[in-house]
Design a protein around this motif. Structure first.
Motif, PDB file in Angstrom:
ATOM      1  N   GLU A 295       0.827  -1.213   0.000  1.00  0.00           N
ATOM      2  CA  GLU A 295       0.000   0.000   0.000  1.00  0.00           C
ATOM      3  C   GLU A 295       0.863   1.265   0.000  1.00  0.00           C
ATOM      4  O   GLU A 295       0.525   2.263  -0.650  1.00  0.00           O
ATOM      5  N   ARG A 296       1.979   1.241   0.715  1.00  0.00           N
ATOM      6  CA  ARG A 296       2.856   2.417   0.726  1.00  0.00           C
ATOM      7  C   ARG A 296       3.513   2.639  -0.629  1.00  0.00           C
ATOM      8  O   ARG A 296       3.816   3.772  -0.996  1.00  0.00           O
ATOM      9  N   ALA A 297       3.711   1.555  -1.378  1.00  0.00           N
ATOM     10  CA  ALA A 297       4.237   1.699  -2.735  1.00  0.00           C
ATOM     11  C   ALA A 297       3.243   2.446  -3.621  1.00  0.00           C
ATOM     12  O   ALA A 297       3.630   3.255  -4.464  1.00  0.00           O
ATOM     13  N   HIS A 298       1.947   2.177  -3.435  1.00  0.00           N
ATOM     14  CA  HIS A 298       0.929   2.910  -4.185  1.00  0.00           C
ATOM     15  C   HIS A 298       1.041   4.414  -3.918  1.00  0.00           C
ATOM     16  O   HIS A 298       0.967   5.244  -4.842  1.00  0.00           O
ATOM     17  N   LEU A 299       1.198   4.775  -2.658  1.00  0.00           N
ATOM     18  CA  LEU A 299       1.278   6.196  -2.302  1.00  0.00           C
ATOM     19  C   LEU A 299       2.581   6.826  -2.775  1.00  0.00           C
ATOM     20  O   LEU A 299       2.583   7.924  -3.346  1.00  0.00           O
ATOM     21  N   ALA A 300       3.698   6.138  -2.544  1.00  0.00           N
ATOM     22  CA  ALA A 300       5.002   6.702  -2.876  1.00  0.00           C
ATOM     23  C   ALA A 300       5.156   6.945  -4.375  1.00  0.00           C
ATOM     24  O   ALA A 300       5.771   7.932  -4.801  1.00  0.00           O
ATOM     25  N   ALA A 301       4.611   6.049  -5.192  1.00  0.00           N
ATOM     26  CA  ALA A 301       4.749   6.164  -6.653  1.00  0.00           C
ATOM     27  C   ALA A 301       3.585   6.906  -7.303  1.00  0.00           C
ATOM     28  O   ALA A 301       3.534   7.024  -8.524  1.00  0.00           O
TER      29      ALA A 301
END
Length: 316
Positions: free
Chosen positions: A169-175
Protein backbone atom coordinates in the motif's frame (compact mmCIF):
# COMPACT_ATOMS: atom_id res chain seq x y z
CA UNK A 1 -5.15 17.38 -45.48
CA UNK A 2 -4.16 13.83 -46.31
CA UNK A 3 -3.49 10.49 -44.59
CA UNK A 4 -1.60 12.04 -41.67
CA UNK A 5 -4.78 13.30 -40.02
CA UNK A 6 -6.23 9.78 -39.91
CA UNK A 7 -3.10 8.01 -38.64
CA UNK A 8 -3.64 8.75 -34.90
CA UNK A 9 -7.17 7.33 -35.19
CA UNK A 10 -5.84 4.23 -36.96
CA UNK A 11 -3.17 3.75 -34.28
CA UNK A 12 -5.89 3.99 -31.64
CA UNK A 13 -7.50 0.95 -33.24
CA UNK A 14 -4.25 -1.02 -33.13
CA UNK A 15 -2.82 0.15 -29.78
CA UNK A 16 -5.10 -2.01 -27.56
CA UNK A 17 -3.50 -5.09 -29.15
CA UNK A 18 -0.32 -4.19 -27.30
CA UNK A 19 -1.92 -3.72 -23.88
CA UNK A 20 -1.75 -7.37 -22.81
CA UNK A 21 1.83 -8.00 -24.05
CA UNK A 22 3.08 -4.88 -22.27
CA UNK A 23 1.34 -5.70 -19.00
CA UNK A 24 2.42 -9.37 -19.03
CA UNK A 25 5.94 -9.30 -20.48
CA UNK A 26 7.40 -5.95 -19.43
CA UNK A 27 8.65 -4.88 -15.99
CA UNK A 28 5.60 -3.36 -14.23
CA UNK A 29 6.99 0.13 -13.60
CA UNK A 30 8.04 0.57 -17.23
CA UNK A 31 4.80 -1.02 -18.45
CA UNK A 32 2.77 1.45 -16.38
CA UNK A 33 4.64 4.42 -17.81
CA UNK A 34 4.31 3.15 -21.39
CA UNK A 35 0.61 2.29 -21.11
CA UNK A 36 -0.25 5.59 -19.42
CA UNK A 37 1.71 7.60 -21.99
CA UNK A 38 0.07 5.64 -24.81
CA UNK A 39 -3.45 6.28 -23.52
CA UNK A 40 -2.81 9.97 -22.89
CA UNK A 41 -0.87 10.73 -26.09
CA UNK A 42 -3.08 8.71 -28.42
CA UNK A 43 -6.19 10.12 -26.76
CA UNK A 44 -4.90 13.68 -27.20
CA UNK A 45 -3.74 13.03 -30.77
CA UNK A 46 -7.13 11.58 -31.65
CA UNK A 47 -8.96 14.60 -30.26
CA UNK A 48 -6.66 16.96 -32.17
CA UNK A 49 -7.19 14.99 -35.38
CA UNK A 50 -10.96 15.16 -34.96
CA UNK A 51 -10.65 18.88 -34.32
CA UNK A 52 -8.61 19.41 -37.48
CA UNK A 53 -11.15 17.48 -39.54
CA UNK A 54 -14.03 19.42 -37.97
CA UNK A 55 -12.40 22.76 -38.83
CA UNK A 56 -12.33 21.80 -42.52
CA UNK A 57 -16.11 21.54 -42.33
CA UNK A 58 -16.59 24.79 -40.43
CA UNK A 59 -14.65 26.90 -42.93
CA UNK A 60 -17.10 25.81 -45.66
CA UNK A 61 -19.89 27.65 -43.84
CA UNK A 62 -19.88 31.24 -45.20
CA UNK A 63 -20.65 33.08 -41.91
CA UNK A 64 -17.88 31.19 -40.08
CA UNK A 65 -15.47 31.51 -43.01
CA UNK A 66 -16.08 35.23 -43.00
CA UNK A 67 -14.93 35.50 -39.39
CA UNK A 68 -11.50 34.23 -40.39
CA UNK A 69 -11.41 36.02 -43.74
CA UNK A 70 -11.52 32.74 -45.61
CA UNK A 71 -13.30 31.91 -48.85
CA UNK A 72 -15.96 29.23 -48.29
CA UNK A 73 -16.16 28.33 -52.04
CA UNK A 74 -12.37 28.01 -52.17
CA UNK A 75 -12.42 25.78 -49.10
CA UNK A 76 -15.03 23.54 -50.71
CA UNK A 77 -12.87 23.29 -53.82
CA UNK A 78 -9.41 22.88 -52.27
CA UNK A 79 -10.10 20.75 -49.20
CA UNK A 80 -9.81 16.99 -49.94
CA UNK A 81 -11.84 16.07 -46.82
CA UNK A 82 -15.48 15.25 -47.54
CA UNK A 83 -18.05 17.34 -45.74
CA UNK A 84 -19.71 14.23 -44.30
CA UNK A 85 -16.39 13.19 -42.70
CA UNK A 86 -15.87 16.67 -41.29
CA UNK A 87 -19.37 16.66 -39.77
CA UNK A 88 -18.86 13.18 -38.27
CA UNK A 89 -15.54 14.33 -36.83
CA UNK A 90 -17.27 17.32 -35.26
CA UNK A 91 -19.85 15.08 -33.58
CA UNK A 92 -17.19 12.68 -32.30
CA UNK A 93 -15.11 15.62 -31.07
CA UNK A 94 -18.04 16.99 -29.10
CA UNK A 95 -18.60 13.61 -27.45
CA UNK A 96 -14.89 13.21 -26.66
CA UNK A 97 -14.65 16.64 -25.03
CA UNK A 98 -17.79 16.05 -22.95
CA UNK A 99 -16.65 12.62 -21.76
CA UNK A 100 -13.13 13.81 -20.95
CA UNK A 101 -14.44 16.86 -19.07
CA UNK A 102 -16.92 14.68 -17.17
CA UNK A 103 -14.23 12.21 -16.12
CA UNK A 104 -11.82 15.01 -15.18
CA UNK A 105 -14.48 16.56 -12.95
CA UNK A 106 -15.31 13.24 -11.29
CA UNK A 107 -11.67 12.32 -10.72
CA UNK A 108 -10.85 15.76 -9.34
CA UNK A 109 -13.85 15.58 -7.02
CA UNK A 110 -13.02 12.05 -5.81
CA UNK A 111 -9.34 12.88 -5.22
CA UNK A 112 -10.31 16.01 -3.30
CA UNK A 113 -12.73 13.95 -1.20
CA UNK A 114 -10.01 11.34 -0.61
CA UNK A 115 -7.54 14.03 0.47
CA UNK A 116 -10.12 15.47 2.88
CA UNK A 117 -10.87 12.01 4.29
CA UNK A 118 -7.15 11.33 4.70
CA UNK A 119 -6.60 14.63 6.52
CA UNK A 120 -9.40 13.79 8.96
CA UNK A 121 -8.09 10.32 9.78
CA UNK A 122 -5.89 10.03 12.85
CA UNK A 123 -2.94 7.87 11.89
CA UNK A 124 0.26 6.46 13.27
CA UNK A 125 3.03 6.43 10.69
CA UNK A 126 0.34 6.96 8.04
CA UNK A 127 -1.55 3.80 9.02
CA UNK A 128 -5.27 3.82 9.84
CA UNK A 129 -6.90 0.68 11.25
CA UNK A 130 -10.69 0.49 10.87
CA UNK A 131 -12.75 -1.79 13.09
CA UNK A 132 -14.49 -3.82 10.38
CA UNK A 133 -14.54 -7.58 9.95
CA UNK A 134 -14.72 -7.24 6.15
CA UNK A 135 -11.15 -7.82 4.90
CA UNK A 136 -9.79 -4.85 2.97
CA UNK A 137 -6.73 -2.65 2.68
CA UNK A 138 -6.13 0.33 0.42
CA UNK A 139 -4.08 3.47 -0.11
CA UNK A 140 -5.94 6.76 0.25
CA UNK A 141 -4.22 9.68 -1.55
CA UNK A 142 -3.79 12.90 0.38
CA UNK A 143 -1.33 15.36 1.88
CA UNK A 144 -0.12 13.11 3.37
CA UNK A 145 -1.82 9.95 2.17
CA UNK A 146 -3.04 7.15 4.40
CA UNK A 147 -2.89 3.38 4.34
CA UNK A 148 -6.28 2.12 5.52
CA UNK A 149 -6.54 -1.45 6.79
CA UNK A 150 -9.54 -3.22 8.29
CA UNK A 151 -9.26 -5.45 11.34
CA UNK A 152 -10.68 -8.21 9.15
CA UNK A 153 -7.66 -7.98 6.86
CA UNK A 154 -5.24 -7.97 9.78
CA UNK A 155 -6.91 -11.13 11.10
CA UNK A 156 -6.78 -12.74 7.62
CA UNK A 157 -3.02 -12.30 7.29
CA UNK A 158 -0.47 -13.49 9.81
CA UNK A 159 1.99 -11.08 11.42
CA UNK A 160 4.76 -11.85 8.95
CA UNK A 161 2.41 -10.82 6.10
CA UNK A 162 1.44 -7.49 7.67
CA UNK A 163 4.75 -6.02 6.48
CA UNK A 164 3.93 -7.16 2.95
CA UNK A 165 0.54 -5.50 3.13
CA UNK A 166 1.99 -2.20 4.32
CA UNK A 167 4.82 -2.29 1.77
CA UNK A 168 2.30 -2.85 -1.03
CA UNK A 169 0.00 0.00 0.00
CA UNK A 170 2.86 2.42 0.73
CA UNK A 171 4.24 1.70 -2.74
CA UNK A 172 0.93 2.91 -4.19
CA UNK A 173 1.28 6.20 -2.30
CA UNK A 174 5.00 6.70 -2.88
CA UNK A 175 4.75 6.16 -6.65
CA UNK A 176 1.48 8.15 -7.01
CA UNK A 177 -0.23 5.25 -8.74
CA UNK A 178 -3.60 7.00 -8.57
CA UNK A 179 -2.21 9.65 -10.96
CA UNK A 180 -1.22 7.02 -13.54
CA UNK A 181 -4.68 5.47 -13.35
CA UNK A 182 -6.40 8.87 -13.65
CA UNK A 183 -4.32 9.97 -16.67
CA UNK A 184 -4.86 6.65 -18.46
CA UNK A 185 -8.59 6.88 -17.84
CA UNK A 186 -8.62 10.46 -19.12
CA UNK A 187 -7.13 9.34 -22.44
CA UNK A 188 -9.65 6.49 -22.64
CA UNK A 189 -12.54 8.87 -21.89
CA UNK A 190 -11.52 11.02 -24.86
CA UNK A 191 -11.12 7.92 -27.04
CA UNK A 192 -13.09 4.81 -25.93
CA UNK A 193 -10.94 2.65 -28.21
CA UNK A 194 -8.16 3.07 -25.63
CA UNK A 195 -10.08 1.57 -22.70
CA UNK A 196 -8.00 -1.65 -22.77
CA UNK A 197 -4.92 0.50 -22.08
CA UNK A 198 -6.55 2.12 -19.05
CA UNK A 199 -7.67 -1.29 -17.78
CA UNK A 200 -4.13 -2.58 -18.19
CA UNK A 201 -2.79 0.32 -16.10
CA UNK A 202 -5.04 -0.66 -13.17
CA UNK A 203 -3.36 -4.08 -13.34
CA UNK A 204 0.25 -2.91 -13.81
CA UNK A 205 0.12 -0.52 -10.84
CA UNK A 206 -0.88 -3.50 -8.68
CA UNK A 207 1.99 -5.50 -10.16
CA UNK A 208 4.30 -2.55 -9.50
CA UNK A 209 3.22 -2.48 -5.85
CA UNK A 210 3.59 -6.28 -5.64
CA UNK A 211 7.17 -6.06 -6.89
CA UNK A 212 7.92 -3.23 -4.45
CA UNK A 213 6.64 -5.40 -1.60
CA UNK A 214 8.72 -8.34 -2.85
CA UNK A 215 11.82 -6.16 -3.01
CA UNK A 216 11.18 -4.80 0.50
CA UNK A 217 10.61 -8.20 2.08
CA UNK A 218 12.95 -10.27 -0.09
CA UNK A 219 10.44 -13.10 -0.49
CA UNK A 220 8.36 -13.27 -3.67
CA UNK A 221 6.54 -16.45 -2.57
CA UNK A 222 5.37 -14.84 0.67
CA UNK A 223 4.02 -11.86 -1.25
CA UNK A 224 2.20 -14.19 -3.67
CA UNK A 225 0.68 -16.06 -0.73
CA UNK A 226 -0.45 -12.81 0.94
CA UNK A 227 -2.11 -11.57 -2.28
CA UNK A 228 -3.87 -14.90 -2.73
CA UNK A 229 -5.07 -15.07 0.88
CA UNK A 230 -6.41 -11.51 0.75
CA UNK A 231 -8.29 -12.20 -2.49
CA UNK A 232 -9.84 -15.45 -1.21
CA UNK A 233 -10.94 -13.80 2.04
CA UNK A 234 -12.53 -10.87 0.24
CA UNK A 235 -14.54 -13.21 -1.99
CA UNK A 236 -16.02 -14.92 1.04
CA UNK A 237 -16.95 -11.60 2.61
CA UNK A 238 -17.51 -8.27 0.78
CA UNK A 239 -14.93 -5.60 1.49
CA UNK A 240 -15.77 -2.26 3.10
CA UNK A 241 -16.89 0.63 0.90
CA UNK A 242 -14.12 2.76 -0.57
CA UNK A 243 -14.06 6.30 -1.93
CA UNK A 244 -14.81 5.76 -5.62
CA UNK A 245 -11.89 6.20 -7.98
CA UNK A 246 -9.52 7.54 -5.33
CA UNK A 247 -8.02 4.41 -3.78
CA UNK A 248 -5.78 1.51 -4.70
CA UNK A 249 -5.62 -1.69 -2.69
CA UNK A 250 -3.83 -5.00 -2.42
CA UNK A 251 -6.96 -6.73 -3.75
CA UNK A 252 -6.88 -4.84 -7.04
CA UNK A 253 -9.66 -5.84 -9.44
CA UNK A 254 -10.62 -9.43 -8.88
CA UNK A 255 -11.78 -11.90 -11.49
CA UNK A 256 -14.82 -14.13 -10.95
CA UNK A 257 -13.65 -17.65 -10.27
CA UNK A 258 -11.26 -17.74 -13.21
CA UNK A 259 -8.65 -20.42 -13.67
CA UNK A 260 -5.27 -19.00 -14.63
CA UNK A 261 -5.96 -19.76 -18.29
CA UNK A 262 -8.75 -17.19 -18.35
CA UNK A 263 -6.34 -14.59 -16.94
CA UNK A 264 -8.10 -13.10 -13.95
CA UNK A 265 -6.05 -10.22 -12.46
CA UNK A 266 -5.33 -11.84 -9.08
CA UNK A 267 -4.24 -15.25 -10.46
CA UNK A 268 -2.03 -13.44 -12.97
CA UNK A 269 -0.42 -11.41 -10.18
CA UNK A 270 0.20 -14.52 -8.08
CA UNK A 271 1.69 -16.37 -11.06
CA UNK A 272 3.97 -13.40 -11.86
CA UNK A 273 5.22 -13.34 -8.26
CA UNK A 274 5.98 -17.06 -8.35
CA UNK A 275 8.06 -16.53 -11.50
CA UNK A 276 11.34 -14.60 -11.84
CA UNK A 277 11.06 -10.79 -12.12
CA UNK A 278 10.17 -9.55 -15.61
CA UNK A 279 12.80 -7.78 -17.75
CA UNK A 280 12.36 -4.29 -19.16
CA UNK A 281 11.82 -5.79 -22.66
CA UNK A 282 13.45 -3.07 -24.83
CA UNK A 283 11.75 -4.34 -28.01
CA UNK A 284 8.25 -3.67 -26.63
CA UNK A 285 9.39 -0.33 -25.21
CA UNK A 286 10.91 0.71 -28.55
CA UNK A 287 7.78 -0.37 -30.45
CA UNK A 288 5.58 1.64 -28.11
CA UNK A 289 7.83 4.69 -28.43
CA UNK A 290 7.72 4.37 -32.23
CA UNK A 291 3.91 4.28 -32.22
CA UNK A 292 3.68 7.36 -30.00
CA UNK A 293 6.26 9.21 -32.11
CA UNK A 294 4.34 8.35 -35.28
CA UNK A 295 1.08 9.63 -33.76
CA UNK A 296 2.72 12.86 -32.59
CA UNK A 297 4.45 13.53 -35.92
CA UNK A 298 1.29 12.71 -37.89
CA UNK A 299 -0.73 15.14 -35.76
CA UNK A 300 1.86 17.86 -36.27
CA UNK A 301 1.90 17.21 -40.02
CA UNK A 302 -1.90 17.34 -40.20
CA UNK A 303 -1.91 20.64 -38.30
CA UNK A 304 0.62 22.00 -40.80
CA UNK A 305 -1.60 20.85 -43.68
CA UNK A 306 -4.56 22.69 -42.18
CA UNK A 307 -2.45 25.82 -41.72
CA UNK A 308 -1.47 25.67 -45.40
CA UNK A 309 -5.12 25.14 -46.40
CA UNK A 310 -6.22 28.19 -44.40
CA UNK A 311 -3.53 30.25 -46.10
CA UNK A 312 -4.68 29.00 -49.50
CA UNK A 313 -8.37 29.84 -48.96
CA UNK A 314 -7.64 33.14 -47.28
CA UNK A 315 -9.20 36.22 -48.81
CA UNK A 316 -6.55 38.73 -49.85
Amino acid sequence: MHIAVYLPLLLSLLAPLGARPLSERCEPRLATWLLTASSLILGTAGVVSLGLLAVTGLIRIPPIAGLGHWSAPAAQHDDPVRLSIALLAGLLLSGAVVMAARLLWRRTHSLAAAALDAACMPARDGLVVIDDEAPDAFALPGLPGRVVVSTGMLHTLDETEHDILLAHERAHLAAHHYAFVALAQLGAAANPLLRPLATAVTYTVERWADESAAAATGDRKRVARAVGKAALASRRRPALTRTAGAVLGILGRRGRGNPLASAGPVPRRVAALLAPPLPRHPVLAAATAAVLAAATLATADAAHDLHQLLKTVGVS
